[in-house]
Design an enzyme around this catalytic site. Structure first.
Site, mmCIF file in Angstrom:
data_model
loop_
_atom_site.group_PDB
_atom_site.id
_atom_site.type_symbol
_atom_site.label_atom_id
_atom_site.label_comp_id
_atom_site.label_asym_id
_atom_site.label_seq_id
_atom_site.Cartn_x
_atom_site.Cartn_y
_atom_site.Cartn_z
ATOM 1 N N SER A 103 -15.131 47.159 -12.112
ATOM 2 C CA SER A 103 -14.316 48.261 -11.612
ATOM 3 C C SER A 103 -13.007 47.677 -11.058
ATOM 4 O O SER A 103 -12.357 46.884 -11.749
ATOM 5 C CB SER A 103 -15.113 49.023 -10.556
ATOM 6 O OG SER A 103 -14.435 50.173 -10.154
ATOM 7 N N ARG A 138 -15.524 61.615 -1.412
ATOM 8 C CA ARG A 138 -16.585 60.794 -1.991
ATOM 9 C C ARG A 138 -17.415 61.597 -2.999
ATOM 10 O O ARG A 138 -17.896 61.066 -3.990
ATOM 11 C CB ARG A 138 -17.483 60.232 -0.884
ATOM 12 C CG ARG A 138 -18.497 59.211 -1.364
ATOM 13 C CD ARG A 138 -17.839 57.987 -2.006
ATOM 14 N NE ARG A 138 -18.786 56.922 -2.259
ATOM 15 C CZ ARG A 138 -18.467 55.726 -2.731
ATOM 16 N NH1 ARG A 138 -17.225 55.426 -3.021
ATOM 17 N NH2 ARG A 138 -19.385 54.814 -2.926
ATOM 18 N N ASP A 188 -19.446 55.688 -19.179
ATOM 19 C CA ASP A 188 -18.421 55.611 -18.122
ATOM 20 C C ASP A 188 -17.262 56.560 -18.464
ATOM 21 O O ASP A 188 -16.588 56.378 -19.475
ATOM 22 C CB ASP A 188 -17.929 54.154 -18.033
ATOM 23 C CG ASP A 188 -17.008 53.897 -16.848
ATOM 24 O OD1 ASP A 188 -16.463 54.866 -16.278
ATOM 25 O OD2 ASP A 188 -16.825 52.716 -16.503
ATOM 26 N N HIS A 237 -20.010 54.825 -14.733
ATOM 27 C CA HIS A 237 -19.198 53.720 -14.212
ATOM 28 C C HIS A 237 -20.000 52.796 -13.281
ATOM 29 O O HIS A 237 -19.839 51.589 -13.304
ATOM 30 C CB HIS A 237 -17.995 54.322 -13.480
ATOM 31 C CG HIS A 237 -17.098 53.300 -12.890
ATOM 32 N ND1 HIS A 237 -16.407 52.390 -13.674
ATOM 33 C CD2 HIS A 237 -16.780 53.007 -11.603
ATOM 34 C CE1 HIS A 237 -15.702 51.600 -12.885
ATOM 35 N NE2 HIS A 237 -15.914 51.946 -11.628
ATOM 36 N N ASP A 238 -20.866 53.381 -12.460
ATOM 37 C CA ASP A 238 -21.622 52.576 -11.486
ATOM 38 C C ASP A 238 -22.776 51.782 -12.092
ATOM 39 O O ASP A 238 -23.525 51.128 -11.353
ATOM 40 C CB ASP A 238 -22.168 53.473 -10.367
ATOM 41 C CG ASP A 238 -21.191 53.598 -9.192
ATOM 42 O OD1 ASP A 238 -20.173 52.881 -9.191
ATOM 43 O OD2 ASP A 238 -21.445 54.411 -8.286
#
Ligand SMILES: CC(=O)SCCNC(=O)CCNC(=O)[C@H](O)C(C)(C)COP(=O)(O)OP(=O)(O)OC[C@H]1O[C@@H](n2cnc3c(N)ncnc32)[C@H](O)[C@@H]1OP(=O)(O)O
Ligand SMILES: N[C@@H](CCO)C(=O)O
Length: 557
Positions: free
Chosen positions: A256, A325, A499, A533-534
């Site tokens: 990232s 968030r 992602d 993505h994570d």
């Protein structure tokens, strides 16, 4: 599904057909169900769970099958148009503001993780976007042993929000954010390598950031903190490497934003990095990812508690942070993952639908926001996410950066040609940034840049200025090749198919650009994992195996 139960079971709490006078009391209707013409049973309160959204203010009286306001004779009656609909999630935010107002030690003054080490750079540090720091501190942690030749170090870069605590150690046994990836025999094998991880400049876990005290004012920098670039963060890390007497890294590894830093390390210090790993990163931030971060910042900044960044002695903007968030989490994971994990499940299928988190995906996002909103400094989020937006490894972008940094130094009296004093030398830094970038004056940049070439009728040109704006043009691609050309070391580029924030085409772009720039040692993998993505934080088996292979592969350097 509660609304399929026969209406006769609901003796109370139905909405008379087409009654519209009290819109705030309208039951939430599944419009796709096509049942609007019927008196719609509010699957309410008054059957199994009288207080259908239990809060501290209401008590269920099971004997009477009713819901009372605490300490009163006042029954909650959802059929009464005067009874306001309840919003426990809103009450919760308001209650937290009340509690925070009485806090002595404001929670955003976050300190580094237990057992971290500190590197202090006591000189002025010139930032790329003209501002400077009079000094800075980096919090860092290490694992494994530095060998006698001091060439087995791996610099591990974090994503946006991580601390230096990548792995547990005796001084801090809580699991780190890459716990499963680091250790004896693991992806980053601590029997072989000495791993260093820092909290980035601008962060809030022990490194100098907006919540740190500005020595010039004895107050937190807040938004007087200088604008940061990813390059500034990396430059600060290399000052730490100097301090540790490490001249060459075995590898620079990151995912990232950490992948961005990894690329910068390879391009800015080509003689000091032997290998690179870039996972789910990009060579330049795409407008889509800038858009995602823009809305997070806007939501945060529109929280009245943000106070233009000067909230350190007040209630922090916890509601804005929470929402920011939640939005971020939508870009960090994936729809397919959530489909499998949560489907269309509601937390309490037997209860009436509500506006506060109700579906599992809603309570999940809510939880992610809750976990973060007092954990991380809001101003750090602004600065670091902006640095990600500004990230661009195109040659002309690097040229601009170098020129702007020089202007910043000149404006502070650091003129070229003049004899520099030691503080000025420190500000310039021990290493010239980007040896492959030829310094030009900033006023020449605009004539120079392919992005300002006038090309009427080009569909990728800005309609007002005629400037080339598209990223998928020959000029733009050549510009990126030239910017990344300094990276000629073995490089692993890893992408994840699900992602949406740093999609696989951006990973392909990094790999292809490096190859077109002459790098023959680029390895590219694409992982078919669901976590979006994570994935780099979760899939230690697949991501870990690729990283391990690259770090341990014996290559001719
Ligand atoms: C390099 C770096 O950038 S590192 C930064 C890493 N750290 C972070 O990103 C911090 C935030 N953490 C996360 O995003 C995640 O925990 C990850 C990515 C680290 C791991 O992902 P997962 O193991 O899939 O955890 P998941 O996303 O399910 O989150 C778990 C939390 O969600 C909660 N949760 C899960 N499903 C639901 C739901 N339907 N409703 C409510 N809460 C839920 C769990 O109870 C748990 O909360 P708790 O820890 O407060 O008890
Ligand atoms: N979820 C990670 C990755 C974002 O880049 C973080 O918060 O740092």
């Amino acid at each position: 599904m509660s609304f399929l139960k026969p209406a006769s079971r609901f003796t109370k709490g139905y909405l008379p057909q087409w009654r519209t006078s009290a819109t705030s009391r309208l039951p939430v209707v599944n419009s796709s169900h096509g049942r609007h013409a019927h008196p719609f049973p509010c699957t309410t309160p008054f059957t199994a769970t009288p207080c259908f959204v239990p809060t501290a203010q209401y008590t269920t009286n099971r004997k009477e099958n009713a819901c009372y306001q605490h300490g009163t004779e006042q029954k909650f009656d959802s059929t009464d148009p005067k009874t306001p609909r309840r919003f426990p999630c809103v009450d919760h935010i308001e209650e937290r503001s009340r509690q925070l107002a009485t806090h002595q030690d404001t929670p955003h003054r976050i300190r580094g993780p237990p057992g971290h080490q500190v590197f202090h750079y006591p000189h002025r540090f010139q930032c790329d976007y003209k501002g400077y720091l009079p000094e800075f501190t980096l919090a860092y942690e290490t694992w494994g042993q530095l060998n006698a030749t001091r060439d087995n170090a791996i610099l591990l870069h974090t994503g946006l929000s991580a601390s230096s605590h990548a792995k547990s150690h005796p001084a801090n046994e809580s699991p780190g954010w890459w716990e499963k990836f680091i250790g004896p025999g693991r992806a980053i094998d601590t029997n072989q390598f000495f791993v260093i991880c820092t909290n980035v400049l601008g962060g809030c876990y022990g490194s100098t950031g907006p919540s740190s005290i500005d020595p010039r004012t004895d107050k937190p920098y807040a938004t007087a903190f200088p604008m940061l670039s990813i390059h500034d963060m990396v430059r600060a890390q290399f000052y730490l490497l100097d301090h540790l007497n490490i001249t060459k890294l075995h590898a620079s590894v990151g995912a990232s934003m950490g992948g961005m830093q990894s690329l910068v390390a390879g391009a800015m210090y080509p003689q000091r990095v032997a290998r690179l790993v870039s996972i789910s990163a990009c060579a330049r931030s795409h407008p889509y990812s800038i858009a995602m971060r823009h809305v997070q910042r806007q939501v945060l900044m529109s929280d009245p508690h943000w106070r233009k960044g000067y909230y350190y002695d007040h209630i922090p903007p916890h509601a804005g942070m929470k929402l920011a968030r939640e939005i971020a989490t939508i870009s960090y994971r994936s729809g397919p993952e959530w489909e499998r994990r949560f489907g269309r499940q509601r937390v309490k299928p037997e209860s009436a639908p509500e506006f506060c988190p109700d579906f599992l995906i809603e309570t999940y996002l809510d939880r992610q926001g809750e976990r973060f909103c007092l954990e991380y400094d809001p101003n750090s989020l602004l600065y670091i996410s902006k640095a990600m937006d500004l990230f661009d490894m195109s040659y002309t972008a690097l040229e601009e950066l170098v020129a702007h940094r020089d202007i910043g130094m000149e404006q502070k009296g650091h003129s070229h040609g003049a004899v520099e004093n030691s503080d000025e030398k420190s500000a310039r830094g021990p290493h010239p940034p980007y040896p492959h970038v030829v310094r030009v004056n900033a006023d020449r940049i605009s004539q120079h840049s392919p992005r300002s070439t006038s090309t009427p009728f080009n569909p990728t040109a800005n309609p007002t200025t005629g400037a080339m704006v598209g990223l998928d043009t020959m000029e733009s691609r050549r510009d990126l090749i030239k910017g990344l050309q300094a990276i000629q070391i073995p490089t692993l580029v890893l992408g994840v198919k699900s992602d949406i924030l740093f999609p696989v085409w951006q990973q392909q772009e990094i790999a292809q650009t490096l190859r077109r720039g002459g790098n023959q040692r680029v390895t590219y993998y694409e992982l078919d994992a669901l976590y979006g993505h994570d994935t780099f934080l979760i899939d230690a088996v697949n991501i870990g195996a690729a990283v391990k292979g690259h770090l341990e592969n014996v290559v001719e350097l």
